[in-house]
Scaffold this motif. Structure first.
Motif, PDB file in Angstrom:
ATOM      1  N   ARG A 136      -1.716  85.548  50.113  1.00  0.00           N
ATOM      2  CA  ARG A 136      -1.721  86.944  50.554  1.00  0.00           C
ATOM      3  C   ARG A 136      -2.878  87.319  51.460  1.00  0.00           C
ATOM      4  O   ARG A 136      -2.944  88.439  51.951  1.00  0.00           O
ATOM      5  N   ILE A 140      -1.527  83.884  55.777  1.00  0.00           N
ATOM      6  CA  ILE A 140      -0.570  84.673  55.005  1.00  0.00           C
ATOM      7  C   ILE A 140       0.795  83.997  54.980  1.00  0.00           C
ATOM      8  O   ILE A 140       1.244  83.427  55.969  1.00  0.00           O
ATOM      9  N   LYS A 188       1.238  92.533  57.371  1.00  0.00           N
ATOM     10  CA  LYS A 188      -0.192  92.269  57.188  1.00  0.00           C
ATOM     11  C   LYS A 188      -1.035  93.402  57.755  1.00  0.00           C
ATOM     12  O   LYS A 188      -0.634  94.109  58.680  1.00  0.00           O
ATOM     13  N   GLU A 195      -4.424  90.677  55.304  1.00  0.00           N
ATOM     14  CA  GLU A 195      -3.887  90.599  53.944  1.00  0.00           C
ATOM     15  C   GLU A 195      -2.487  91.189  53.902  1.00  0.00           C
ATOM     16  O   GLU A 195      -2.059  91.914  54.813  1.00  0.00           O
TER      17      GLU A 195
END
Length: 487
Positions: A136, A140, A188, A195
């Protein structure tokens, strides 16, 4: 109400603009789309790949649903809490390996960090079989599945846990597709470290295929991970036989024997005749001599560079890389990717620019042995069939074995082999080894050659199972793309 006002404003204030003619990715975004996406303004949220993926999904022959809703529901979707990590310096049988979101992708994770079994974060970061893990932060969207091997470890809070009600193999396969990856990357956020949150999965579109197809894909993934676990079991069995035949004591016992004469501090002296041109303390640690003495009792010690067991040890030169698009070059792997079952790379070397270097220094073949030579030194991999002819970077040494590739891998990959590899490291800022120093590593060939052949066969069988596991995962993705996504 807000969306209707937005649409009215869009009709009333239409501005004709000149579209950019440069070779760049661009798209226009309506005000209503911004509002629908929670007022997010990042370009990645509205990127072309995401729009293309949604278009593909809408053309699918099955209805689209949101992941986590009634049709494809999950029990939970979360990541563990942040907590202070008190890592152990003394490892015992009760210690639990702690993995990051990168290490969890390895086919046989080898943790370098351990915590006590009674640590407060064990319950929140532990794993059970059948969970899907998604990285995460940082890189990613990397996806793995928890089988027997991974369930023994803890994984950091940098991985989202997805606990499905049923058919986790189907959802895992979908998340591995380019379509799902494009949707994930559109979610993200962040400036320095990107993240995603669990909501990225809870709001993800997924085709609601019939249960028969879901089960078909799920079963193929279960078989793939069963083969991975069995391959790891065979490697453990091979290592156990080798250690028993060599009658090697635990590493801690070797250390106690090596420093038994020094009670207060770990100090030792070296004869001038034993220096061998090396002044680094790690090269002359007493545990080396103790270990080699133990090995000599049950085996013939042969240097890895010996032409009786090794044809060549390849150290590629440093070079400027000319990358091209996927499908137009050699897949290029680094030390981070070689430990994964299905190495994923976005780097492809030009076949025109790098053909000679590829043929001479970069190409690898089945059952060659790879050893990382800088940074994290000594990661050992035996090349499975599906990695054959890929290009591997100059940061990885390539061993071309003449005999017993599985046995050589088994020893180098053991804790005892690691001691002898890391002994050879040198450098001040970044430690490294080279082909010459790796060639000096002593390999113990057990005197009973039938035992050597048995260990060799177990490792090669494990390597074949990894190839089968890879083919099964690719089959599942192919079914997903053809029968569900209609690609």
């Amino acid at each position: 109400m807000v969306n209707s006002v937005a649409k009215k404003l869009e009709k009333e204030f239409i501005e004709i603009i000149d579209l950019p003619k440069d070779d760049i990715s661009w798209s226009s975004v309506s005000l209503s789309e911004v509002l629908e996406r929670d007022n997010r303004l990042e370009a990645s949220t509205f990127n072309i790949d995401r729009a293309h993926s949604i278009q593909l999904l809408e053309n699918s022959k099955y209805d689209l649903v949101l992941l986590g809703t009634k049709e494809i529901g999950f029990k939970d979707c979360f990541y563990g809490p942040r907590a202070k990590r008190n890592y152990l310096t003394n490892i015992d049988s009760t210690s639990i390996g702690f993995l990051g979101s990168s290490e969890m992708l390895d086919i046989y994770p080898d943790p370098v960090k351990f915590v006590s079994h009674d640590n407060s974060m064990v319950d929140s970061l532990s794993l059970t079989e059948g969970i899907i893990l998604i990285s995460r932060s940082g890189t990613i969207g990397n996806v793995t599945f928890v089988g027997q091997t991974l369930s023994k470890f803890l994984v950091s809070e940098h991985a989202i846990r997805l606990v499905m009600n049923e058919f986790p193999g189907f959802v895992y396969t979908y998340l591995k597709t380019d379509v799902a990856q494009n949707l994930l990357h559109a979610e993200k956020f962040g400036s320095v470290i990107l993240e995603i949150e669990p909501d990225a999965l809870k709001n993800m579109l997924i085709p609601n295929a019939p249960a028969l197809i879901k089960k078909k894909i799920h079963d193929v993934i279960m078989d793939s991970y069963a083969n991975r676990d069995e391959s790891n079991r065979l490697i453990d069995e091979a290592a156990k036989i080798m250690i028993e035949e060599l009658e090697l004591p635990p590493i801690d016992d070797l250390k106690k024997e090596a420093f038994s004469y020094s009670k207060e501090i770990n100090s030792f002296s070296i004869k001038l005749s034993d220096l061998n041109g090396r002044l680094e303390s790690n090269y002359h640690l007493p545990i080396i001599k103790v270990l080699e003495n133990h090995l000599r009792e049950k085996a013939d010690l042969v240097k890895l560079e010996n032409k009786e067991i090794t044809e060549n040890i390849v150290l590629a030169g440093v070079f400027k890389r000319n990358y091209v698009q996927k499908g137009h070059g050699y897949p290029f792997l680094g030390g981070k990717e070689i430990t994964q079952l299905s190495p994923e790379t976005d780097k492809y070397l030009s076949k025109i620019t790098h053909k000679k270097r590829y043929e001479k220094e970069l190409r690898v073949k089945e059952n060659w042995i790879l050893v990382t030579d800088r940074g994290t030194i000594g990661k050992v991999v035996i090349v499975p069939k599906h990695m054959e002819n890929m290009a591997v970077s100059q940061n990885v040494l390539k061993i071309v074995p003449k005999i017993y590739p599985g046995y050589i891998y088994c020893f180098l990959n053991s804790d005892y082999g690691q001691i002898l590899i890391k002994r050879q490291s040198y450098g001040s800022v970044v430690n490294m080894i080279d082909d010459s120093s790796l060639g000096d590593v002593q390999i113990p060939i057990i005197k009973d050659r039938e035992i050597v052949k048995k260990i060799d066969c177990l490792v090669l069988e494990a390597n074949e199972l990894r190839y089968q596991a890879y083919k099964q995962e690719q089959k599942a993705i192919e079914i997903m793309n053809r029968e569900v996504l209609g690609l």
